[in-house]
Design a protein around this motif. Structure first.
Motif, PDB file in Angstrom:
ATOM      1  N   LEU A   5       0.823  -1.206   0.000  1.00 44.79           N
ATOM      2  CA  LEU A   5       0.000   0.000   0.000  1.00 44.79           C
ATOM      3  C   LEU A   5       0.856   1.255   0.000  1.00 44.79           C
ATOM      4  O   LEU A   5       2.003   1.240   0.458  1.00 44.79           O
ATOM      5  CB  LEU A   5      -0.912   0.007   1.234  1.00 44.79           C
ATOM      6  CG  LEU A   5      -1.892  -1.154   1.334  1.00 44.79           C
ATOM      7  CD1 LEU A   5      -2.672  -1.069   2.646  1.00 44.79           C
ATOM      8  CD2 LEU A   5      -2.834  -1.178   0.159  1.00 44.79           C
ATOM      9  N   LEU A   6       0.288   2.348  -0.474  1.00 46.20           N
ATOM     10  CA  LEU A   6       1.005   3.624  -0.455  1.00 46.20           C
ATOM     11  C   LEU A   6       1.235   4.104   0.971  1.00 46.20           C
ATOM     12  O   LEU A   6       2.167   4.840   1.238  1.00 46.20           O
ATOM     13  CB  LEU A   6       0.231   4.684  -1.233  1.00 46.20           C
ATOM     14  CG  LEU A   6       0.079   4.441  -2.731  1.00 46.20           C
ATOM     15  CD1 LEU A   6      -0.776   5.534  -3.356  1.00 46.20           C
ATOM     16  CD2 LEU A   6       1.434   4.394  -3.407  1.00 46.20           C
ATOM     17  N   GLY A   7       0.371   3.702   1.878  1.00 46.39           N
ATOM     18  CA  GLY A   7       0.503   4.051   3.289  1.00 46.39           C
ATOM     19  C   GLY A   7      -0.397   3.145   4.104  1.00 46.39           C
ATOM     20  O   GLY A   7      -1.397   2.629   3.603  1.00 46.39           O
ATOM     21  N   GLN A   8      -0.061   2.923   5.372  1.00 46.93           N
ATOM     22  CA  GLN A   8      -0.827   2.022   6.222  1.00 46.93           C
ATOM     23  C   GLN A   8      -2.278   2.456   6.382  1.00 46.93           C
ATOM     24  O   GLN A   8      -3.171   1.628   6.537  1.00 46.93           O
ATOM     25  CB  GLN A   8      -0.147   1.895   7.587  1.00 46.93           C
ATOM     26  CG  GLN A   8       1.170   1.155   7.530  1.00 46.93           C
ATOM     27  CD  GLN A   8       1.001  -0.248   6.959  1.00 46.93           C
ATOM     28  OE1 GLN A   8       0.153  -1.013   7.414  1.00 46.93           O
ATOM     29  NE2 GLN A   8       1.784  -0.583   5.944  1.00 46.93           N
ATOM     30  N   GLN A   9      -2.540   3.769   6.331  1.00 45.38           N
ATOM     31  CA  GLN A   9      -3.908   4.258   6.483  1.00 45.38           C
ATOM     32  C   GLN A   9      -4.805   3.805   5.325  1.00 45.38           C
ATOM     33  O   GLN A   9      -6.018   3.845   5.431  1.00 45.38           O
ATOM     34  CB  GLN A   9      -3.953   5.780   6.665  1.00 45.38           C
ATOM     35  CG  GLN A   9      -3.410   6.575   5.515  1.00 45.38           C
ATOM     36  CD  GLN A   9      -1.918   6.864   5.584  1.00 45.38           C
ATOM     37  OE1 GLN A   9      -1.130   6.023   5.983  1.00 45.38           O
ATOM     38  NE2 GLN A   9      -1.524   8.057   5.173  1.00 45.38           N
ATOM     39  N   MET A  10      -4.225   3.337   4.227  1.00 45.80           N
ATOM     40  CA  MET A  10      -5.002   2.836   3.089  1.00 45.80           C
ATOM     41  C   MET A  10      -5.554   1.434   3.355  1.00 45.80           C
ATOM     42  O   MET A  10      -6.383   0.948   2.590  1.00 45.80           O
ATOM     43  CB  MET A  10      -4.139   2.809   1.827  1.00 45.80           C
ATOM     44  CG  MET A  10      -3.661   4.161   1.338  1.00 45.80           C
ATOM     45  SD  MET A  10      -4.970   5.207   0.711  1.00 45.80           S
ATOM     46  CE  MET A  10      -5.570   4.269  -0.668  1.00 45.80           C
ATOM     47  N   SER A  11      -5.128   0.772   4.415  1.00 46.43           N
ATOM     48  CA  SER A  11      -5.561  -0.603   4.673  1.00 46.43           C
ATOM     49  C   SER A  11      -7.073  -0.723   4.846  1.00 46.43           C
ATOM     50  O   SER A  11      -7.656  -1.761   4.529  1.00 46.43           O
ATOM     51  CB  SER A  11      -4.842  -1.183   5.894  1.00 46.43           C
ATOM     52  OG  SER A  11      -5.197  -0.463   7.056  1.00 46.43           O
ATOM     53  N   ILE A  94      -3.949  12.650  -4.547  1.00 48.78           N
ATOM     54  CA  ILE A  94      -2.625  12.467  -5.137  1.00 48.78           C
ATOM     55  C   ILE A  94      -2.791  12.046  -6.596  1.00 48.78           C
ATOM     56  O   ILE A  94      -3.743  11.350  -6.949  1.00 48.78           O
ATOM     57  CB  ILE A  94      -1.833  11.400  -4.334  1.00 48.78           C
ATOM     58  CG1 ILE A  94      -0.382  11.340  -4.752  1.00 48.78           C
ATOM     59  CG2 ILE A  94      -2.488  10.049  -4.440  1.00 48.78           C
ATOM     60  CD1 ILE A  94       0.467  10.496  -3.809  1.00 48.78           C
ATOM     61  N   LYS A  95      -1.885  12.492  -7.437  1.00 49.55           N
ATOM     62  CA  LYS A  95      -1.829  12.081  -8.839  1.00 49.55           C
ATOM     63  C   LYS A  95      -0.424  11.545  -9.071  1.00 49.55           C
ATOM     64  O   LYS A  95       0.563  12.251  -8.860  1.00 49.55           O
ATOM     65  CB  LYS A  95      -2.105  13.266  -9.763  1.00 49.55           C
ATOM     66  CG  LYS A  95      -2.071  12.903 -11.236  1.00 49.55           C
ATOM     67  CD  LYS A  95      -2.368  14.128 -12.102  1.00 49.55           C
ATOM     68  CE  LYS A  95      -2.295  13.819 -13.566  1.00 49.55           C
ATOM     69  NZ  LYS A  95      -2.451  15.037 -14.385  1.00 49.55           N
ATOM     70  N   ILE A  96      -0.360  10.287  -9.485  1.00 43.65           N
ATOM     71  CA  ILE A  96       0.929   9.612  -9.644  1.00 43.65           C
ATOM     72  C   ILE A  96       1.083   9.148 -11.083  1.00 43.65           C
ATOM     73  O   ILE A  96       0.209   8.470 -11.622  1.00 43.65           O
ATOM     74  CB  ILE A  96       1.015   8.374  -8.727  1.00 43.65           C
ATOM     75  CG1 ILE A  96       0.820   8.766  -7.269  1.00 43.65           C
ATOM     76  CG2 ILE A  96       2.326   7.647  -8.931  1.00 43.65           C
ATOM     77  CD1 ILE A  96       0.658   7.579  -6.347  1.00 43.65           C
ATOM     78  N   ARG A  97       2.190   9.510 -11.696  1.00 46.96           N
ATOM     79  CA  ARG A  97       2.533   8.943 -13.005  1.00 46.96           C
ATOM     80  C   ARG A  97       3.205   7.601 -12.732  1.00 46.96           C
ATOM     81  O   ARG A  97       4.253   7.548 -12.088  1.00 46.96           O
ATOM     82  CB  ARG A  97       3.466   9.877 -13.768  1.00 46.96           C
ATOM     83  CG  ARG A  97       3.795   9.357 -15.138  1.00 46.96           C
ATOM     84  CD  ARG A  97       4.778  10.286 -15.859  1.00 46.96           C
ATOM     85  NE  ARG A  97       5.060   9.750 -17.155  1.00 46.96           N
ATOM     86  CZ  ARG A  97       4.534  10.185 -18.288  1.00 46.96           C
ATOM     87  NH1 ARG A  97       3.703  11.200 -18.265  1.00 46.96           N
ATOM     88  NH2 ARG A  97       4.824   9.623 -19.429  1.00 46.96           N
ATOM     89  N   LEU A 103       6.277   1.409  -9.612  1.00 41.41           N
ATOM     90  CA  LEU A 103       5.023   1.407  -8.863  1.00 41.41           C
ATOM     91  C   LEU A 103       4.115   0.265  -9.272  1.00 41.41           C
ATOM     92  O   LEU A 103       3.531  -0.409  -8.421  1.00 41.41           O
ATOM     93  CB  LEU A 103       4.294   2.745  -9.044  1.00 41.41           C
ATOM     94  CG  LEU A 103       3.016   2.894  -8.226  1.00 41.41           C
ATOM     95  CD1 LEU A 103       3.312   2.846  -6.740  1.00 41.41           C
ATOM     96  CD2 LEU A 103       2.294   4.167  -8.576  1.00 41.41           C
ATOM     97  N   ALA A 104       3.967   0.002 -10.563  1.00 43.98           N
ATOM     98  CA  ALA A 104       3.082  -1.073 -11.024  1.00 43.98           C
ATOM     99  C   ALA A 104       3.539  -2.428 -10.485  1.00 43.98           C
ATOM    100  O   ALA A 104       2.711  -3.303 -10.203  1.00 43.98           O
ATOM    101  CB  ALA A 104       3.009  -1.089 -12.541  1.00 43.98           C
ATOM    102  N   ASN A 105       4.838  -2.621 -10.308  1.00 43.57           N
ATOM    103  CA  ASN A 105       5.348  -3.891  -9.782  1.00 43.57           C
ATOM    104  C   ASN A 105       5.013  -4.076  -8.303  1.00 43.57           C
ATOM    105  O   ASN A 105       5.060  -5.191  -7.785  1.00 43.57           O
ATOM    106  CB  ASN A 105       6.858  -3.979  -9.971  1.00 43.57           C
ATOM    107  CG  ASN A 105       7.232  -3.994 -11.434  1.00 43.57           C
ATOM    108  OD1 ASN A 105       6.463  -4.430 -12.279  1.00 43.57           O
ATOM    109  ND2 ASN A 105       8.418  -3.501 -11.741  1.00 43.57           N
TER     110      ASN A 105
END
Length: 107
Positions: A5-11, A94-97, A103-105
């Motif tokens: 996850l991008l951050g634990q709060q996303m769980s 957030i906008k991520i390229r 990131l995809a991996n």
């Protein structure tokens, strides 16, 4: 697990998902308009879909963290600034390229 996850709060947001597909890519202008929801940026364009800004607002009845993958970008909105890492009262998402990155991996 939560290690990808991008951050634990996303769980809290792991699990079932509603997936919608559209074969068009968002333009830079489309992303800007989404970030300014409800500001009537398309009101003068009579043939434009979503000109009242209500369509995308409706996703907040389904989720607190709507996300979009379009072209080379992943966009996550967090109007409460609680779940997306780096979200603040001034920048609620957030906008991520992701193309050309690892990131995809991660997923």
């Amino acid at each position: 697990g939560t290690s990808s996850l991008l951050g634990q709060q996303m769980s809290e947001w792991q699990g079932g998902a509603l997936y919608c597909y559209n074969d068009a890519k968002f333009t830079s202008r489309d992303f800007q308009n989404l970030a300014r929801i409800g500001q009537a940026s398309k009101l003068e364009k009579l043939s434009t879909t979503g000109r009242f800004g209500l369509g995308f607002n409706s996703v907040f009845h389904w989720t607190d963290v709507p996300s979009i993958v379009s072209g080379d970008h992943l966009v996550m909105f967090d109007p409460h600034a609680k779940y997306v890492p780096g979200a603040t009262d001034n920048s609620r998402g957030i906008k991520i390229r992701f193309t050309g990155t690892e990131l995809a991996n991660q997923f």
